[in-house]
Design a protein around this motif. Structure first.
Motif, PDB file in Angstrom:
ATOM      1  N   ILE A  37     -45.642 -13.925 -22.994  1.00  0.00           N
ATOM      2  CA  ILE A  37     -46.336 -12.777 -22.434  1.00  0.00           C
ATOM      3  C   ILE A  37     -46.038 -11.792 -23.423  1.00  0.00           C
ATOM      4  O   ILE A  37     -46.828 -10.720 -23.549  1.00  0.00           O
ATOM      5  N   HIS A  38     -44.886 -11.579 -24.000  1.00  0.00           N
ATOM      6  CA  HIS A  38     -44.580 -10.533 -25.117  1.00  0.00           C
ATOM      7  C   HIS A  38     -45.717 -10.775 -26.378  1.00  0.00           C
ATOM      8  O   HIS A  38     -45.944  -9.635 -26.891  1.00  0.00           O
ATOM      9  N   ARG A  39     -46.103 -11.924 -26.678  1.00  0.00           N
ATOM     10  CA  ARG A  39     -47.073 -11.871 -27.686  1.00  0.00           C
ATOM     11  C   ARG A  39     -48.642 -11.217 -27.295  1.00  0.00           C
ATOM     12  O   ARG A  39     -48.959 -10.352 -27.938  1.00  0.00           O
ATOM     13  N   LEU A  40     -48.924 -11.329 -25.837  1.00  0.00           N
ATOM     14  CA  LEU A  40     -49.768 -10.589 -25.491  1.00  0.00           C
ATOM     15  C   LEU A  40     -49.830  -9.106 -25.351  1.00  0.00           C
ATOM     16  O   LEU A  40     -50.477  -8.556 -25.774  1.00  0.00           O
ATOM     17  N   SER A  41     -48.674  -8.621 -24.765  1.00  0.00           N
ATOM     18  CA  SER A  41     -48.203  -7.242 -24.409  1.00  0.00           C
ATOM     19  C   SER A  41     -47.885  -6.695 -25.814  1.00  0.00           C
ATOM     20  O   SER A  41     -48.653  -5.570 -25.889  1.00  0.00           O
ATOM     21  N   HIS A  42     -47.488  -7.337 -26.879  1.00  0.00           N
ATOM     22  CA  HIS A  42     -47.289  -6.681 -28.034  1.00  0.00           C
ATOM     23  C   HIS A  42     -48.667  -6.232 -28.802  1.00  0.00           C
ATOM     24  O   HIS A  42     -48.918  -5.057 -29.604  1.00  0.00           O
ATOM     25  N   ARG A  43     -49.629  -7.237 -28.566  1.00  0.00           N
ATOM     26  CA  ARG A  43     -51.088  -7.110 -29.434  1.00  0.00           C
ATOM     27  C   ARG A  43     -51.674  -5.851 -28.397  1.00  0.00           C
ATOM     28  O   ARG A  43     -52.461  -5.099 -29.126  1.00  0.00           O
ATOM     29  N   LEU A  44     -51.381  -5.777 -27.129  1.00  0.00           N
ATOM     30  CA  LEU A  44     -52.068  -4.793 -26.519  1.00  0.00           C
ATOM     31  C   LEU A  44     -51.525  -3.394 -27.001  1.00  0.00           C
ATOM     32  O   LEU A  44     -51.860  -2.220 -27.190  1.00  0.00           O
ATOM     33  N   TRP A  45     -50.225  -3.328 -27.289  1.00  0.00           N
ATOM     34  CA  TRP A  45     -49.599  -2.092 -27.553  1.00  0.00           C
ATOM     35  C   TRP A  45     -50.020  -1.657 -29.129  1.00  0.00           C
ATOM     36  O   TRP A  45     -50.179  -0.581 -29.104  1.00  0.00           O
ATOM     37  N   ARG A  46     -50.217  -2.767 -29.640  1.00  0.00           N
ATOM     38  CA  ARG A  46     -50.773  -2.385 -31.259  1.00  0.00           C
ATOM     39  C   ARG A  46     -52.082  -1.769 -31.145  1.00  0.00           C
ATOM     40  O   ARG A  46     -52.692  -0.977 -32.055  1.00  0.00           O
ATOM     41  N   TRP A  47     -52.997  -2.217 -30.193  1.00  0.00           N
ATOM     42  CA  TRP A  47     -54.625  -1.934 -29.879  1.00  0.00           C
ATOM     43  C   TRP A  47     -54.217  -0.531 -29.184  1.00  0.00           C
ATOM     44  O   TRP A  47     -55.339   0.244 -28.630  1.00  0.00           O
ATOM     45  N   ASN A  48     -53.148   0.110 -28.990  1.00  0.00           N
ATOM     46  CA  ASN A  48     -52.767   1.446 -28.353  1.00  0.00           C
ATOM     47  C   ASN A  48     -53.373   1.636 -26.881  1.00  0.00           C
ATOM     48  O   ASN A  48     -53.407   2.429 -26.093  1.00  0.00           O
ATOM     49  N   ILE A  49     -53.199   0.115 -26.089  1.00  0.00           N
ATOM     50  CA  ILE A  49     -53.458   0.197 -24.900  1.00  0.00           C
ATOM     51  C   ILE A  49     -51.966   0.074 -24.019  1.00  0.00           C
ATOM     52  O   ILE A  49     -51.668  -0.948 -23.357  1.00  0.00           O
ATOM     53  N   LYS A  50     -51.274   0.946 -24.141  1.00  0.00           N
ATOM     54  CA  LYS A  50     -49.816   0.994 -23.968  1.00  0.00           C
ATOM     55  C   LYS A  50     -49.208   0.943 -22.698  1.00  0.00           C
ATOM     56  O   LYS A  50     -48.501   0.293 -22.215  1.00  0.00           O
ATOM     57  N   THR A  51     -50.059   1.386 -21.646  1.00  0.00           N
ATOM     58  CA  THR A  51     -49.800   1.233 -20.295  1.00  0.00           C
ATOM     59  C   THR A  51     -49.848  -0.033 -19.784  1.00  0.00           C
ATOM     60  O   THR A  51     -48.894  -0.416 -19.147  1.00  0.00           O
ATOM     61  N   LEU A  52     -50.839  -0.423 -19.938  1.00  0.00           N
ATOM     62  CA  LEU A  52     -51.194  -2.093 -19.677  1.00  0.00           C
ATOM     63  C   LEU A  52     -49.949  -2.782 -20.282  1.00  0.00           C
ATOM     64  O   LEU A  52     -49.709  -3.864 -19.554  1.00  0.00           O
ATOM     65  N   ALA A  53     -49.628  -2.665 -21.670  1.00  0.00           N
ATOM     66  CA  ALA A  53     -48.666  -3.372 -22.329  1.00  0.00           C
ATOM     67  C   ALA A  53     -47.533  -3.301 -21.558  1.00  0.00           C
ATOM     68  O   ALA A  53     -46.835  -4.369 -21.427  1.00  0.00           O
ATOM     69  N   ARG A  54     -46.967  -2.000 -21.268  1.00  0.00           N
ATOM     70  CA  ARG A  54     -45.834  -2.006 -20.478  1.00  0.00           C
ATOM     71  C   ARG A  54     -45.835  -2.715 -19.025  1.00  0.00           C
ATOM     72  O   ARG A  54     -44.818  -3.184 -18.763  1.00  0.00           O
ATOM     73  N   TRP A  55     -46.979  -2.390 -18.491  1.00  0.00           N
ATOM     74  CA  TRP A  55     -46.922  -3.357 -16.941  1.00  0.00           C
ATOM     75  C   TRP A  55     -46.848  -4.503 -17.215  1.00  0.00           C
ATOM     76  O   TRP A  55     -46.165  -5.219 -16.472  1.00  0.00           O
ATOM     77  N   ILE A  56     -47.608  -5.138 -18.336  1.00  0.00           N
ATOM     78  CA  ILE A  56     -47.451  -6.496 -18.392  1.00  0.00           C
ATOM     79  C   ILE A  56     -45.949  -7.189 -18.639  1.00  0.00           C
ATOM     80  O   ILE A  56     -45.443  -8.215 -18.268  1.00  0.00           O
ATOM     81  N   SER A  57     -45.403  -6.272 -19.414  1.00  0.00           N
ATOM     82  CA  SER A  57     -44.011  -6.584 -19.894  1.00  0.00           C
ATOM     83  C   SER A  57     -43.065  -6.451 -18.761  1.00  0.00           C
ATOM     84  O   SER A  57     -41.907  -7.233 -18.595  1.00  0.00           O
ATOM     85  N   GLN A  58     -43.212  -5.379 -17.928  1.00  0.00           N
ATOM     86  CA  GLN A  58     -42.492  -5.480 -16.468  1.00  0.00           C
ATOM     87  C   GLN A  58     -42.767  -6.782 -15.698  1.00  0.00           C
ATOM     88  O   GLN A  58     -41.645  -6.966 -15.075  1.00  0.00           O
ATOM     89  N   LEU A  59     -43.954  -7.222 -15.686  1.00  0.00           N
ATOM     90  CA  LEU A  59     -44.224  -8.581 -14.795  1.00  0.00           C
ATOM     91  C   LEU A  59     -43.712  -9.555 -15.418  1.00  0.00           C
ATOM     92  O   LEU A  59     -42.792 -10.231 -14.666  1.00  0.00           O
ATOM     93  N   ALA A  60     -43.367  -9.637 -16.720  1.00  0.00           N
ATOM     94  CA  ALA A  60     -42.467 -10.670 -17.443  1.00  0.00           C
ATOM     95  C   ALA A  60     -40.920 -10.438 -16.936  1.00  0.00           C
ATOM     96  O   ALA A  60     -40.221 -11.361 -16.631  1.00  0.00           O
ATOM     97  N   ARG A  61     -40.471  -9.138 -17.061  1.00  0.00           N
ATOM     98  CA  ARG A  61     -39.141  -9.041 -16.747  1.00  0.00           C
ATOM     99  C   ARG A  61     -38.994  -9.506 -15.394  1.00  0.00           C
ATOM    100  O   ARG A  61     -37.961 -10.034 -14.818  1.00  0.00           O
ATOM    101  N   TRP A  62     -39.757  -9.023 -14.338  1.00  0.00           N
ATOM    102  CA  TRP A  62     -39.568  -9.521 -12.947  1.00  0.00           C
ATOM    103  C   TRP A  62     -39.333 -10.909 -12.554  1.00  0.00           C
ATOM    104  O   TRP A  62     -38.619 -11.557 -11.975  1.00  0.00           O
ATOM    105  N   PHE A  63     -40.350 -11.636 -13.470  1.00  0.00           N
ATOM    106  CA  PHE A  63     -40.357 -13.227 -13.277  1.00  0.00           C
ATOM    107  C   PHE A  63     -39.588 -13.978 -13.965  1.00  0.00           C
ATOM    108  O   PHE A  63     -39.036 -15.105 -13.634  1.00  0.00           O
ATOM    109  N   THR A  64     -38.846 -13.411 -15.203  1.00  0.00           N
ATOM    110  CA  THR A  64     -38.129 -14.201 -16.283  1.00  0.00           C
ATOM    111  C   THR A  64     -36.758 -13.525 -15.997  1.00  0.00           C
ATOM    112  O   THR A  64     -35.783 -14.365 -16.517  1.00  0.00           O
ATOM    113  N   GLY A  65     -36.345 -12.491 -15.748  1.00  0.00           N
ATOM    114  CA  GLY A  65     -35.214 -11.767 -16.014  1.00  0.00           C
ATOM    115  C   GLY A  65     -34.989 -11.214 -17.459  1.00  0.00           C
ATOM    116  O   GLY A  65     -33.818 -10.930 -17.704  1.00  0.00           O
ATOM    117  N   ILE A  66     -36.167 -11.403 -18.087  1.00  0.00           N
ATOM    118  CA  ILE A  66     -35.875 -10.969 -19.477  1.00  0.00           C
ATOM    119  C   ILE A  66     -36.618  -9.821 -19.959  1.00  0.00           C
ATOM    120  O   ILE A  66     -37.825  -9.845 -19.678  1.00  0.00           O
TER     121      ILE A  66
END
Length: 260
Positions: A37-66
């Protein structure tokens, strides 16, 4: 991206003997889920789609505890074992073939913008519960012991333990420790200060400090006795009682009972 994910999956087989099949790893390993999931969110971050990238990373945090900030840079074959409670900050940089265990924090010590988080070079291993805090480098193939708190640069190939973290081995050699006499005495007592390499132990460090002090006193007394013999030929050095193996039999028996 997909070839990188394949490498990530393979790293779990290479470093986790419990991994039995690709489907099992894909289904049951939260560390792998967090990395993918970080591979995906990091790519979005680099494309300057930062809000979506943060939201995806938060989903990963909820599901994995990481919790991995999408701005963090992670190299190939990053292996997260167990993973619960891991936090990786925005400006953290992680090289290839790095291993991180549960409860690790790669954090900052400042609220200033810019580089705030550590850089882990290739082959670094960070033990469970360790905190690596600040914008410095941890050199290639370095080892951070469990529960260590590291706030300074770590040389290549070093082993760091304790709070605050200190180097106890450098490329396989002891960076600091006992003399031959101290080490022999410690072993006979059933004590090894370097047994705390994975888990810092306040009592162990206190015992080591006492052994250092006793050894220094013995050396001073030996020099004084040698000087007195030169001044007075009739002076005889008092005999010191020997430490016998049976003196520590009770300690050994107690250790065996505790291990059972």
């Amino acid at each position: 991206m997909f070839s990188g994910i394949k490498d990530d999956i393979q790293s779990f087989f290479n470093r986790d003997p419990a991994a039995r099949g690709w489907f099992e790893v894909l289904l049951n390993y939260p560390g792998l889920h967090a990395v993918i999931i970080h591979r995906l969110s990091h790519r979005l971050w680099r494309w300057n789609i930062k809000t979506l990238a943060r939201w995806i990373s938060q989903l990963a945090r909820w599901f994995t505890g990481i919790e991995i900030h999408p701005g963090a840079t992670i190299g190939k074959r990053f292996f997260i074992d167990h993973g619960m409670g891991i936090v990786i900050g925005e400006t953290a940089e992680i090289g290839d073939d790095v291993t991180v265990y549960q409860g690790v924090t790669l954090g900052g010590t400042s609220w200033q913008k810019g580089k705030r988080h550590p850089t882990l070079e290739d082959g670094v291993i960070v033990g469970a519960g360790a905190k690596v805090l600040g914008p410095f480098k941890v050199g290639k193939n370095a080892r951070i012991g469990s529960n260590a708190v590291v706030t300074k640069e770590v040389p290549e190939g070093a082993t760091v333990v304790g709070i605050p973290g200190r180097v106890v081995r450098l490329k396989g050699e002891r960076a600091q420790g006992f003399s031959t006499e101290q080490e022999e005495l410690a072993k006979r007592m059933g004590f090894d200060a370097y047994g705390v390499a994975e888990m810092p132990d306040i009592t162990a460090h206190a015992i080591k400090a006492l052994l250092d002090h006793v050894n220094a006193q013995d050396q001073r007394i030996d020099r004084m006795c040698a000087s007195l013999q030169k001044m007075d030929k009739s002076f005889t050095t008092p005999e010191m009682p020997d430490l016998k193996d049976e003196d520590f039999a009770v300690i050994e028996a107690s250790d065996q009972q505790n291990s059972v």
